[in-house]
Each structure stands twice: as C-alpha cells, then as structure tokens.
Scaffold this active site. Sequence first.
Site, PDB file in Angstrom:
ATOM      1  N   LYS A  29       1.451   3.447   8.884  1.00 60.28           N
ATOM      2  CA  LYS A  29       0.501   2.356   8.693  1.00 60.28           C
ATOM      3  C   LYS A  29      -0.319   2.086   9.956  1.00 60.28           C
ATOM      4  CE  LYS A  29       0.887   1.225   4.412  1.00 60.28           C
ATOM      5  NZ  LYS A  29      -0.178   1.749   3.517  1.00 60.28           N
TER       6      LYS A  29
ATOM      7  N   ARG B  59       6.127  -4.083  -7.083  1.00 62.06           N
ATOM      8  CA  ARG B  59       7.432  -3.406  -7.178  1.00 62.06           C
ATOM      9  C   ARG B  59       7.903  -2.941  -5.798  1.00 62.06           C
ATOM     10  NH1 ARG B  59       6.367   2.635  -9.596  1.00 62.06           N
ATOM     11  NH2 ARG B  59       5.200   3.352  -7.798  1.00 62.06           N
TER      12      ARG B  59
ATOM     13  N   TYR C 103       7.301   4.337   7.761  1.00 60.21           N
ATOM     14  CA  TYR C 103       6.217   3.549   7.154  1.00 60.21           C
ATOM     15  C   TYR C 103       5.362   2.880   8.236  1.00 60.21           C
ATOM     16  CZ  TYR C 103       4.302  -0.010   3.929  1.00 60.21           C
ATOM     17  OH  TYR C 103       3.489  -0.826   3.192  1.00 60.21           O
TER      18      TYR C 103
ATOM     19  N   ASN D 101      -5.133   3.203  -1.099  1.00 63.20           N
ATOM     20  CA  ASN D 101      -4.100   2.198  -1.354  1.00 63.20           C
ATOM     21  C   ASN D 101      -2.749   2.822  -1.714  1.00 63.20           C
ATOM     22  OD1 ASN D 101      -3.130  -0.574  -2.593  1.00 63.20           O
ATOM     23  ND2 ASN D 101      -2.938   0.954  -4.221  1.00 63.20           N
TER      24      ASN D 101
HETATM   25  P1  NAI Z   1       3.147  -0.224  -5.746  1.00 59.78           P
HETATM   26  O1  NAI Z   1       4.361   0.640  -5.635  1.00 59.78           O
HETATM   27  O2  NAI Z   1       3.135  -1.307  -6.768  1.00 59.78           O
HETATM   28  O3  NAI Z   1       1.865   0.669  -5.983  1.00 59.78           O
HETATM   29  C1  NAI Z   1       1.636   1.859  -5.273  1.00 59.78           C
HETATM   30  C2  NAI Z   1       1.022   2.842  -6.228  1.00 59.78           C
HETATM   31  O4  NAI Z   1       0.741   4.053  -5.524  1.00 59.78           O
HETATM   32  C3  NAI Z   1       1.946   3.213  -7.385  1.00 59.78           C
HETATM   33  O5  NAI Z   1       1.290   3.007  -8.618  1.00 59.78           O
HETATM   34  C4  NAI Z   1       2.258   4.682  -7.146  1.00 59.78           C
HETATM   35  O6  NAI Z   1       2.424   5.433  -8.351  1.00 59.78           O
HETATM   36  C5  NAI Z   1       1.031   5.146  -6.382  1.00 59.78           C
HETATM   37  N1  NAI Z   1       1.315   6.336  -5.580  1.00 59.78           N
HETATM   38  C6  NAI Z   1       2.380   6.544  -4.775  1.00 59.78           C
HETATM   39  N2  NAI Z   1       2.310   7.750  -4.198  1.00 59.78           N
HETATM   40  C7  NAI Z   1       1.159   8.316  -4.659  1.00 59.78           C
HETATM   41  C8  NAI Z   1       0.527   9.560  -4.417  1.00 59.78           C
HETATM   42  N3  NAI Z   1       1.092  10.471  -3.603  1.00 59.78           N
HETATM   43  N4  NAI Z   1      -0.643   9.814  -5.025  1.00 59.78           N
HETATM   44  C9  NAI Z   1      -1.210   8.894  -5.853  1.00 59.78           C
HETATM   45  N5  NAI Z   1      -0.651   7.717  -6.137  1.00 59.78           N
HETATM   46  C10 NAI Z   1       0.525   7.420  -5.541  1.00 59.78           C
HETATM   47  O7  NAI Z   1       2.915  -0.824  -4.280  1.00 59.78           O
HETATM   48  P2  NAI Z   1       1.894  -1.940  -3.722  1.00 59.78           P
HETATM   49  O8  NAI Z   1       2.712  -3.018  -3.150  1.00 59.78           O
HETATM   50  O9  NAI Z   1       0.849  -2.255  -4.705  1.00 59.78           O
HETATM   51  O10 NAI Z   1       1.292  -1.154  -2.481  1.00 59.78           O
HETATM   52  C11 NAI Z   1      -0.060  -0.753  -2.377  1.00 59.78           C
HETATM   53  C12 NAI Z   1      -0.367  -0.453  -0.921  1.00 59.78           C
HETATM   54  O11 NAI Z   1      -0.231  -1.641  -0.141  1.00 59.78           O
HETATM   55  C13 NAI Z   1       0.550   0.586  -0.306  1.00 59.78           C
HETATM   56  O12 NAI Z   1      -0.192   1.391   0.582  1.00 59.78           O
HETATM   57  C14 NAI Z   1       1.532  -0.268   0.491  1.00 59.78           C
HETATM   58  O13 NAI Z   1       2.117   0.446   1.523  1.00 59.78           O
HETATM   59  C15 NAI Z   1       0.621  -1.373   0.961  1.00 59.78           C
HETATM   60  N6  NAI Z   1       1.312  -2.576   1.362  1.00 59.78           N
HETATM   61  C16 NAI Z   1       1.896  -3.391   0.424  1.00 59.78           C
HETATM   62  C17 NAI Z   1       2.514  -4.550   0.833  1.00 59.78           C
HETATM   63  C18 NAI Z   1       3.066  -5.497  -0.130  1.00 59.78           C
HETATM   64  O14 NAI Z   1       3.479  -6.601   0.315  1.00 59.78           O
HETATM   65  N7  NAI Z   1       3.106  -5.205  -1.417  1.00 59.78           N
HETATM   66  C19 NAI Z   1       2.644  -4.893   2.268  1.00 59.78           C
HETATM   67  C20 NAI Z   1       1.945  -4.007   3.151  1.00 59.78           C
HETATM   68  C21 NAI Z   1       1.319  -2.889   2.692  1.00 59.78           C
END
Ligand code: NAI
Length: 305
Positions: free
Chosen positions: A169, A200, A165, A100
């Site tokens: 993906k 965020r 991105y 994730n």
């Molecule tokens: P977020 O920014 O709230 O959470 C992502 C988490 O990943 C953060 O806590 C961050 O510290 C952690 N992270 C980032 N790089 C890292 C690394 N190299 N190693 C370990 N941890 C790391 O973002 P969200 O929205 O919760 O996203 C979660 C997933 O869902 C991501 O893969 C994002 O691309 C995907 N996504 C989210 C969407 C949305 O609408 N929020 C839409 C489509 C995909």
Amino acid sequence: MSIDFNGRVAIVTGAGNGLGRSHALELAKRGAKVVINDLGGARDGSGGSSEAAKAVVADIIAAGGEAIAHGANVANFDEVQDMVAQTMEKWGRVDILINNAGILRDKSFAKMDLADFRLVMDVHVMGSVNCTKAVWDIMREQNYGRIVMTTSSSGMYGNFGQTNYGAAKMAVIGFMNTLVLEGQKNDIRVNCLAPTAATRMTEDIMPPEICAMLQPEAVTAGALTLCHDDAPNRMILCAGAGGYASTRLFETDGVFIPQDQQSPETVLEQWDGICDIGNQAELASGMKQSEKFLTKAMTYVQANK
Ligand code: NAI
C-alpha cells in the site's frame, strides 16, 4: 459545484464487491460508462467467479446506466490488456481508472510465508502497475486521464500482521508520485485514496454497530472527488465513517554539517535540528531534496572561501 461523469469511460478494478462496487455504482449513476472488473475470488485471493461482477453490471443497467463486466486478474498483464482492448472496442476511450482490487494474507512477519508476501505485492502493486500501464498511452493520446490508487493507513502508518499489505500500500504512493510528474503535460492526474469501510475485508475485525457507521458510500463520496474533471493531483485522501482527511509527506529543513566534521557523533549532536519541524516542507519531487542539500553545501563553501 455538481460533479458528473457524462461521456466518461471508467474502469474500476475489484468492483464486484465492497468499495469498488460502490465507486462503480456512483460513477454510473452520474453518467459514466463503467467497466466492472472483478476476478471474483475469496478475500485471500483464492478461487474465482464472474457472478459478482455480472450482478453489479445488472444493477447498473437496471438503473438505466451502461456497464460491462471483465474478469481480468489485475496481476496478469495479458488479461488486463484484453480488458482495456474490449473497453476501447466498446467505448473508444478510457478516462478514469480506479485501482481498487485487493486481497489480504495477514500474518505476523515471523510466521509469514514469502509466497503470501509476493502474492499481496503482486495484486496490489503489480495489479495497479499493469492496469495503469495498459491505459497510460491511451490517456496520453487523449490528453486526459484520472487515476486513483487505493492505499491504506496500514501502509502509511503500519498495522500488526500486515507487513506484506503495508509494503504494497505504501508502494502505490511512490508509484503515484512519479506518475504525477510524467503525466502532467497530458493532463493525467493521479491521486491516492486511503479508505476505511465495512466490507468483507474488514467484517471479522469490527463489531456490527461499528460496521454500520463505516458504509462504503462515505468513501465513494471522497473517491469521486479524485477522478472528476477538476480533480486534484498527488493528493492522498483518507475517508471513512464520514471523516475526510489528507495525508501529506513533509521533510524537515534539516541541518548542514561540513565535510571535515561529518561523523555519526556530529549527526547525533544535531538531532534536534534534524528533527525540528519549524521549517518543514512538502517537496514537489525527489530532486528538490538534492537541491536543498546542495544549496546548503554551496552556501557554506561560498562563505568559507
Ligand atoms: P473486498 O474484498 O470487498 O473487495 C475487493 C475486490 O477485489 C473483490 O471483489 C475481489 O474479488 C477483487 N479482487 C481481488 N483480487 C483481484 C484480482 N487479482 N483481480 C481482480 N479483482 C480482484 O475489499 P474492499 O474492502 O472493498 O477493498 C477494496 C480496496 O480498498 C482494496 O485495495 C483494499 O486493500 C483497500 N482498503 C480497504 C479498506 C477497508 O477498510 N475496507 C482499508 C484500506 C484499504
């Protein structure tokens, strides 16, 4: 049917915030022992802190669950291996991996620095590869594994400013397709989740009233169907704001043009037939496409002997 994860060990990457946090809390609530992985960096991947992951662990333990934190950067295979080694030491197995963790470095392609392209590919693609590689043999030996990749509509359909991105993906879908074939005999099932949620990552592109509808928990309800005992295989589940859908790749049946007639002009003449969705099908592997084309070619050869 009720879904529980009693006795299961799950690793959720990027579980310090947003969707990963929500997945981890629900897995723990339903009995899983959970590794809360998070690098703790900013949305663009800069910086790092263990606070977010530790807070999620504290929440799980306070609710009577079991969890440990690990700050591995998923893009670093040594750190990921250490995380998996600590999980094995503590709980002796890994049943579920939810890839994730993710970051954003949005810019139009004309303005994008290649370093930002590489970093996004590294976290999303190599992050998923590293974590999967580190648990793969364990899951094979257990004859059990459930892996979820996090894809995105930006990859499947495009989104302005997200070439890096989007490419990353879409890559995890390709990664899933072959893992499904290789994991089948050991009951390792691999699926993709395409979420839409207010986190965020999306906070500055959506107004607050819309964000209120996009709770991460709605996505988590879908995510958990992809990693329980009766999980599907090779599914792309889209989830957001209470909407659930599935994306599938179909290929048209197409046309056959004999060798002595193959030219850009004849291909163009057949465009309607090439694009006709009447007999489209979902192919179980890449080989199925070669088989389809060769069957058409052989049928023609036989008929013209
Ligand atoms: P977020 O920014 O709230 O959470 C992502 C988490 O990943 C953060 O806590 C961050 O510290 C952690 N992270 C980032 N790089 C890292 C690394 N190299 N190693 C370990 N941890 C790391 O973002 P969200 O929205 O919760 O996203 C979660 C997933 O869902 C991501 O893969 C994002 O691309 C995907 N996504 C989210 C969407 C949305 O609408 N929020 C839409 C489509 C995909």
